[in-house]
Scaffold this motif. Structure first.
Motif, PDB file in Angstrom:
ATOM      1  N   LEU A  85      -8.931   4.930  10.802  1.00 48.12           N
ATOM      2  CA  LEU A  85      -8.122   5.105   9.603  1.00 48.12           C
ATOM      3  C   LEU A  85      -8.434   3.956   8.652  1.00 48.12           C
ATOM      4  N   TYR A  86      -8.745   4.288   7.399  1.00 47.52           N
ATOM      5  CA  TYR A  86      -9.057   3.291   6.378  1.00 47.52           C
ATOM      6  C   TYR A  86      -7.969   3.308   5.312  1.00 47.52           C
ATOM      7  N   VAL A  87      -7.488   2.120   4.922  1.00 45.09           N
ATOM      8  CA  VAL A  87      -6.447   1.980   3.910  1.00 45.09           C
ATOM      9  C   VAL A  87      -6.852   0.857   2.950  1.00 45.09           C
ATOM     10  N   SER A  88      -6.093   0.742   1.857  1.00 42.99           N
ATOM     11  CA  SER A  88      -6.419  -0.296   0.870  1.00 42.99           C
ATOM     12  C   SER A  88      -5.439  -1.454   0.875  1.00 42.99           C
ATOM     13  N   TYR A  89      -4.379  -1.378   1.700  1.00 44.97           N
ATOM     14  CA  TYR A  89      -3.353  -2.420   1.720  1.00 44.97           C
ATOM     15  C   TYR A  89      -3.355  -3.166   3.051  1.00 44.97           C
ATOM     16  N   PHE A  90      -3.031  -4.438   3.013  1.00 42.58           N
ATOM     17  CA  PHE A  90      -2.803  -5.174   4.258  1.00 42.58           C
ATOM     18  C   PHE A  90      -1.670  -4.504   5.024  1.00 42.58           C
ATOM     19  N   LEU A  91      -1.710  -4.559   6.348  1.00 48.65           N
ATOM     20  CA  LEU A  91      -0.794  -3.775   7.171  1.00 48.65           C
ATOM     21  C   LEU A  91       0.651  -4.257   7.071  1.00 48.65           C
ATOM     22  N   GLU A  92       0.848  -5.551   6.918  1.00 45.75           N
ATOM     23  CA  GLU A  92       2.198  -6.050   6.673  1.00 45.75           C
ATOM     24  C   GLU A  92       2.435  -6.050   5.165  1.00 45.75           C
ATOM     25  N   PRO A  93       3.630  -5.700   4.707  1.00 48.71           N
ATOM     26  CA  PRO A  93       4.864  -5.484   5.466  1.00 48.71           C
ATOM     27  C   PRO A  93       5.134  -4.026   5.848  1.00 48.71           C
ATOM     28  N   PHE A  94       4.167  -3.118   5.634  1.00 51.58           N
ATOM     29  CA  PHE A  94       4.426  -1.698   5.884  1.00 51.58           C
ATOM     30  C   PHE A  94       4.724  -1.403   7.352  1.00 51.58           C
ATOM     31  N   SER A  95       3.979  -2.053   8.253  1.00 54.72           N
ATOM     32  CA  SER A  95       4.038  -1.676   9.664  1.00 54.72           C
ATOM     33  C   SER A  95       5.366  -2.009  10.335  1.00 54.72           C
ATOM     34  N   SER A  96       6.144  -2.884   9.725  1.00 58.70           N
ATOM     35  CA  SER A  96       7.441  -3.248  10.310  1.00 58.70           C
ATOM     36  C   SER A  96       8.602  -2.881   9.397  1.00 58.70           C
ATOM     37  N   ALA A  97       8.350  -1.984   8.439  1.00 60.51           N
ATOM     38  CA  ALA A  97       9.347  -1.685   7.411  1.00 60.51           C
ATOM     39  C   ALA A  97      10.355  -0.642   7.885  1.00 60.51           C
ATOM     40  N   ARG A  98      11.533  -0.701   7.284  1.00 60.64           N
ATOM     41  CA  ARG A  98      12.568   0.299   7.546  1.00 60.64           C
ATOM     42  C   ARG A  98      12.408   1.453   6.550  1.00 60.64           C
ATOM     43  N   PRO A  99      12.898   2.636   6.893  1.00 62.46           N
ATOM     44  CA  PRO A  99      12.876   3.741   5.921  1.00 62.46           C
ATOM     45  C   PRO A  99      13.749   3.409   4.712  1.00 62.46           C
ATOM     46  N   LEU A 100      13.295   3.845   3.550  1.00 59.83           N
ATOM     47  CA  LEU A 100      14.024   3.564   2.314  1.00 59.83           C
ATOM     48  C   LEU A 100      14.582   4.855   1.728  1.00 59.83           C
ATOM     49  N   THR A 101      15.703   4.707   0.992  1.00 54.97           N
ATOM     50  CA  THR A 101      16.312   5.829   0.286  1.00 54.97           C
ATOM     51  C   THR A 101      16.670   5.372  -1.116  1.00 54.97           C
ATOM     52  N   PRO A 102      16.168   6.036  -2.155  1.00 56.88           N
ATOM     53  CA  PRO A 102      16.554   5.643  -3.515  1.00 56.88           C
ATOM     54  C   PRO A 102      17.972   6.102  -3.823  1.00 56.88           C
ATOM     55  N   GLY A 103      18.549   5.543  -4.876  1.00 59.01           N
ATOM     56  CA  GLY A 103      19.890   5.931  -5.279  1.00 59.01           C
ATOM     57  C   GLY A 103      19.941   7.369  -5.761  1.00 59.01           C
ATOM     58  N   PRO A 104      21.146   7.953  -5.812  1.00 61.95           N
ATOM     59  CA  PRO A 104      21.286   9.375  -6.157  1.00 61.95           C
ATOM     60  C   PRO A 104      20.826   9.721  -7.573  1.00 61.95           C
ATOM     61  N   GLN A 105      20.753   8.747  -8.452  1.00 63.37           N
ATOM     62  CA  GLN A 105      20.333   9.012  -9.830  1.00 63.37           C
ATOM     63  C   GLN A 105      18.834   8.790 -10.042  1.00 63.37           C
ATOM     64  N   ALA A 106      18.107   8.507  -8.991  1.00 64.00           N
ATOM     65  CA  ALA A 106      16.669   8.250  -9.124  1.00 64.00           C
ATOM     66  C   ALA A 106      15.943   9.496  -9.607  1.00 64.00           C
ATOM     67  N   PRO A 107      14.978   9.361 -10.504  1.00 62.37           N
ATOM     68  CA  PRO A 107      14.207  10.532 -10.955  1.00 62.37           C
ATOM     69  C   PRO A 107      13.377  11.119  -9.816  1.00 62.37           C
ATOM     70  N   ARG A 108      12.979  12.373  -9.992  1.00 64.32           N
ATOM     71  CA  ARG A 108      12.236  13.079  -8.951  1.00 64.32           C
ATOM     72  C   ARG A 108      10.970  12.334  -8.550  1.00 64.32           C
ATOM     73  N   SER A 109      10.296  11.734  -9.511  1.00 65.93           N
ATOM     74  CA  SER A 109       9.046  11.036  -9.196  1.00 65.93           C
ATOM     75  C   SER A 109       9.291   9.897  -8.213  1.00 65.93           C
ATOM     76  N   CYS A 121       4.330   4.451   6.101  1.00 60.55           N
ATOM     77  CA  CYS A 121       4.789   3.489   7.108  1.00 60.55           C
ATOM     78  C   CYS A 121       4.803   4.114   8.500  1.00 60.55           C
ATOM     79  N   ARG A 122       5.236   5.360   8.584  1.00 64.15           N
ATOM     80  CA  ARG A 122       5.255   6.033   9.889  1.00 64.15           C
ATOM     81  C   ARG A 122       3.839   6.203  10.436  1.00 64.15           C
ATOM     82  N   ILE A 123       2.900   6.522   9.561  1.00 64.25           N
ATOM     83  CA  ILE A 123       1.494   6.679   9.979  1.00 64.25           C
ATOM     84  C   ILE A 123       0.975   5.373  10.571  1.00 64.25           C
TER      85      ILE A 123
END
Length: 326
Positions: A85-109, A121-123
């Motif tokens: 698997l090839y990526v463009s970012y260093f593995l930290e901090p993704f590999s130890s990150a918690r799932p995120l949820t935006p606020g209810p007013q966040a735009p669809r994008s 992060c799960r990958i």
């Protein structure tokens, strides 16, 4: 070498197949039900691979974090054994990150960006837990992927990666919903700048796969590296920022591929882009435009029977498109 652009609607999924059995995938499209429901020609990347009998991938490359590039890969990597698997970012901090949820007013994008970030992060976590290889790519690297296929990494800029990773660290540390939502919006807006820009070279074909890395971000790339590009996967799905005379007019382009949905949302597959490309075209042969999800786009394209993928093969020195209907 066969290079296939899978019709995942609005998104990128590019398959490489060598005569020696080599297989690689650059991005995996998205995984939104509404992208595929009711459309018999769009196909999830995982379904296309399975219908083509692909049971192993040598390499998978993730260009950057957006739903239409990342989210289709999660199921692929779960079902199909992959060596690297090839990526463009260093593995930290993704590999130890918690799932995120935006606020209810966040735009669809922002909601869609968050889906992609969580999937990414799960990958990484799954591969690290299973001890599988992950390689971080940097501009200037050259990868001999297999016999007859070389990948040269032209971007992103190191500064773009550093700026992005600072925001990533902040968003995973923040406990404020408002700040998390704001940072997710900034990450969504800048993720394209961190896209891998890769030149793939094989006999008779030099493909610039730009993901969403637009020409305004190419300033660090030596201009000579563009002078043999004869196939261009348009960046940013053919939106207005996809082209620049500075770069495209020196490319001996024969084929331009646009990975955009046929509804041309977000002003993608923009006709102004093709007018500009035709105006700057210097080659002796006509410039050919291909679209992954179009059936008719006068005057640029017509394939009324529809198809699930477009494959480029080199035959007697000429690049020949084949439209794959499953």
């Amino acid at each position: 070498m066969r290079i296939t652009f899978i019709n995942v609607g609005y998104g990128d999924a590019i398959l490489f197949q060598g005569e020696n059995g080599y297989t690689a995938l650059l991005d995996g499209g998205g995984n939104l039900e509404e992208e595929f429901a009711g459309n018999c020609f769009r196909i999830r990347a995982v379904d296309y691979l399975q219908k083509q009998g692909i049971t192993h991938l040598n390499d998978v490359i993730i260009s950057h974090i957006h739903e239409d590039h990342v989210c289709g890969l999660e199921e692929i990597l779960r079902l199909i054994p992959t060596d690297h698997l090839y990526v463009s970012y260093f593995l930290e901090p993704f590999s130890s990150a918690r799932p995120l949820t935006p606020g209810p007013q966040a735009p669809r994008s922002v909601v869609l960006y968050t889906k992609a970030l969580n999937a990414y992060c799960r990958i990484l976590k799954q591969r690290m837990q299973s001890g599988q290889a992950i390689h971080v790519l940097k501009a200037g690297e050259q990868l001999p992927l297999t016999e007859g296929l070389t990948a040269t990494i032209l971007g992103p800029k190191p500064a773009s990666i550093q700026h992005y990773l600072r925001r990533i660290e902040q968003v995973f540390k923040s406990e404020s919903e408002e700040e998390v939502t704001r940072l997710l919006g900034e990450l969504d807006a800048t993720s394209n700048h961190t896209s891998l820009l890769i030149k793939f070279e094989t006999a008779g074909l030099s493909l610039l796969a730009a993901a969403d890395n637009c020409p305004r971000e190419w300033g660090d790339v030596p201009i000579d590296l563009f002078k043999n590009v004869n196939v261009l996967k348009l960046p940013h799905h053919g939106q207005k920022d996809a082209v620049s005379e500075q770069y495209m007019q020196i490319m001996p382009l024969e084929i331009v591929v646009t990975t955009s949905a046929s509804d041309r949302r977000y002003h993608s597959a923009n006709p102004e882009v093709y007018e500009r490309l035709l105006a700057m075209h210097q080659g002796s042969a006509p410039l050919r435009f291909l679209f992954t999800d179009e059936r008719e786009y006068p005057p640029y394209f017509s394939q009324p029977e529809g198809f699930q993928a477009t494959t480029l093969v080199v035959d007697s020195g000429k690049i020949v498109p084949e439209f794959i209907k499953i």
